[in-house]
Motif scaffolding. Structure first.
Motif, mmCIF file in Angstrom:
data_model
loop_
_atom_site.group_PDB
_atom_site.id
_atom_site.type_symbol
_atom_site.label_atom_id
_atom_site.label_comp_id
_atom_site.label_asym_id
_atom_site.label_seq_id
_atom_site.Cartn_x
_atom_site.Cartn_y
_atom_site.Cartn_z
ATOM 1 N N THR A 69 -75.872 -41.453 26.257
ATOM 2 C CA THR A 69 -75.637 -42.423 25.204
ATOM 3 C C THR A 69 -76.929 -43.111 24.827
ATOM 4 O OG1 THR A 69 -73.426 -42.803 26.039
ATOM 5 C CG2 THR A 69 -74.326 -44.477 24.572
ATOM 6 N N PRO A 96 -72.942 -50.415 30.075
ATOM 7 C CA PRO A 96 -72.188 -49.360 30.760
ATOM 8 C C PRO A 96 -71.947 -49.686 32.226
ATOM 9 C CG PRO A 96 -73.996 -48.443 29.460
ATOM 10 C CD PRO A 96 -74.207 -49.917 29.506
ATOM 11 N N ARG A 97 -70.876 -49.164 32.760
ATOM 12 C CA ARG A 97 -70.584 -49.253 34.190
ATOM 13 C C ARG A 97 -70.827 -47.891 34.834
ATOM 14 N NH1 ARG A 97 -67.205 -53.770 35.510
ATOM 15 N NH2 ARG A 97 -68.074 -55.474 34.273
ATOM 16 N N ASP A 98 -71.479 -47.921 35.961
ATOM 17 C CA ASP A 98 -71.745 -46.696 36.695
ATOM 18 C C ASP A 98 -70.459 -46.210 37.343
ATOM 19 O OD1 ASP A 98 -72.504 -44.954 38.988
ATOM 20 O OD2 ASP A 98 -74.532 -45.445 38.299
ATOM 21 N N TYR A 127 -67.731 -48.280 39.762
ATOM 22 C CA TYR A 127 -66.622 -48.769 38.945
ATOM 23 C C TYR A 127 -65.464 -49.237 39.836
ATOM 24 C CZ TYR A 127 -62.577 -48.896 35.909
ATOM 25 O OH TYR A 127 -61.436 -49.312 35.269
ATOM 26 N N THR A 131 -66.430 -40.756 28.222
ATOM 27 C CA THR A 131 -67.782 -41.246 27.990
ATOM 28 C C THR A 131 -67.768 -42.757 27.737
ATOM 29 O OG1 THR A 131 -67.678 -40.919 25.600
ATOM 30 C CG2 THR A 131 -68.402 -39.033 26.960
ATOM 31 N N HIS A 132 -68.934 -43.355 27.823
ATOM 32 C CA HIS A 132 -69.044 -44.782 27.531
ATOM 33 C C HIS A 132 -68.619 -45.087 26.100
ATOM 34 C CE1 HIS A 132 -70.503 -48.891 27.639
ATOM 35 N NE2 HIS A 132 -71.177 -48.652 26.521
ATOM 36 N N ASP A 133 -69.021 -44.236 25.149
ATOM 37 C CA ASP A 133 -68.658 -44.474 23.748
ATOM 38 C C ASP A 133 -67.145 -44.497 23.551
ATOM 39 O OD1 ASP A 133 -71.334 -44.491 23.184
ATOM 40 O OD2 ASP A 133 -71.386 -42.483 22.315
ATOM 41 N N LYS A 184 -60.511 -50.014 25.563
ATOM 42 C CA LYS A 184 -61.571 -49.286 26.244
ATOM 43 C C LYS A 184 -62.184 -50.157 27.348
ATOM 44 C CE LYS A 184 -63.836 -48.537 22.369
ATOM 45 N NZ LYS A 184 -64.802 -47.987 21.388
ATOM 46 N N TRP A 185 -63.018 -49.492 28.190
ATOM 47 C CA TRP A 185 -63.795 -50.183 29.221
ATOM 48 C C TRP A 185 -62.885 -51.033 30.131
ATOM 49 C CZ3 TRP A 185 -65.998 -51.382 24.052
ATOM 50 C CH2 TRP A 185 -66.872 -50.367 23.629
#
Length: 228
Positions: free
Chosen positions: A2, A72-74, A78, A178-180, A199-200
């Motif tokens: 990303t 972002p979270r690894d 997480y 994915t992060h996106d 999301k997230w």
């Protein structure tokens, strides 16, 4: 990988230029649309105004963030908390979630603004299974899903959250989220518009109410069922 999400908000000239580029994508077909969608993701995610999401890329993904950039979270660190009015609160690592029974199906993602993405393969853990393990108390009426962006929340009734098509999603298109797209873990509710699939994901809180979430506070329907 990303692209970095830091930087200044997207300006009006950039938006106007991208609108023209998006129109070209709509005319030239789905492959170009998908390529434009991926290329636009880092720009859209640092645009809390939502203007770049109006770019006409056809029925393919747009990328929203109500806060601008989201750190972002690894996947290795997480954690998902299941908390609130439950007898057995728990914290799940990504590995824990991957070790639970998985549910997979393909479904069409519907945005309340009119665009959709057909036949998306989703896979993950049913929210109902996590709730059953946590054992909601007799006072429990709702479920609040929180994002680690620190702002976005979604609410469902306990009954809605237990539906078979409400997943804690671990993979899309057979790959880790994915992060996106809201990874490493997001919600998907097949019967509801996309704003109910936050999301997230960082927390599932069982509550004594069904208070409006982020977009419901801004006039979106609390139930969010497609077609209603």
């Amino acid at each position: 990988m990303t692209a970095p999400l830091d930087g200044a908000p997207v300006g009006r000239r950039v938006v106007l230029g991208l609108l023209g580029l998006g129109a070209v994508g709509v005319v030239t077909g789905s492959r170009v649309q998908e390529g434009l969608s991926r290329a636009l993701a880092p720009i859209q995610l640092r645009d809390p105004t939502g203007l770049t999401s109006a770019i006409p890329v056809g029925d393919t993904w747009r990328y929203y963030s109500v806060t601008g950039p989201v750190e972002p979270r690894d996947a290795s660190t997480y954690a998902l908390d299941v908390s609130g009015l439950v007898d057995r609160p728990a914290t799940y690592s990504l590995a824990d979630l991957e070790g639970l029974p998985q549910t997979a199906f393909s479904d069409t993602f519907h945005c309340v603004t009119g665009w959709k993405v057909e036949d998306v393969p989703w896979s993950g853990v049913r929210v109902a299974d996590l709730l059953e393990s946590a054992a909601p108390t007799g006072d429990a009426l709702g479920v609040r899903f929180r994002s680690f962006d620190g702002t976005y929340t979604v609410n469902m009734t306990l009954e809605q959250a237990r539906a078979d098509d409400v997943l804690v999603v671990l993979t899309m298109y057979g790959e880790p989220v994915t992060h996106d797209h809201g990874g490493p873990v997001r919600i998907y509710s097949g019967s509801m518009y996309g704003y109910k699939s936050n999301k997230w994901l960082s927390e599932i809180e069982v509550t004594s109410d069904n208070e409006p979430g982020y977009w419901e506070d801004r006039g979106y329907p609390l139930d969010g069922y497609i077609g209603e």
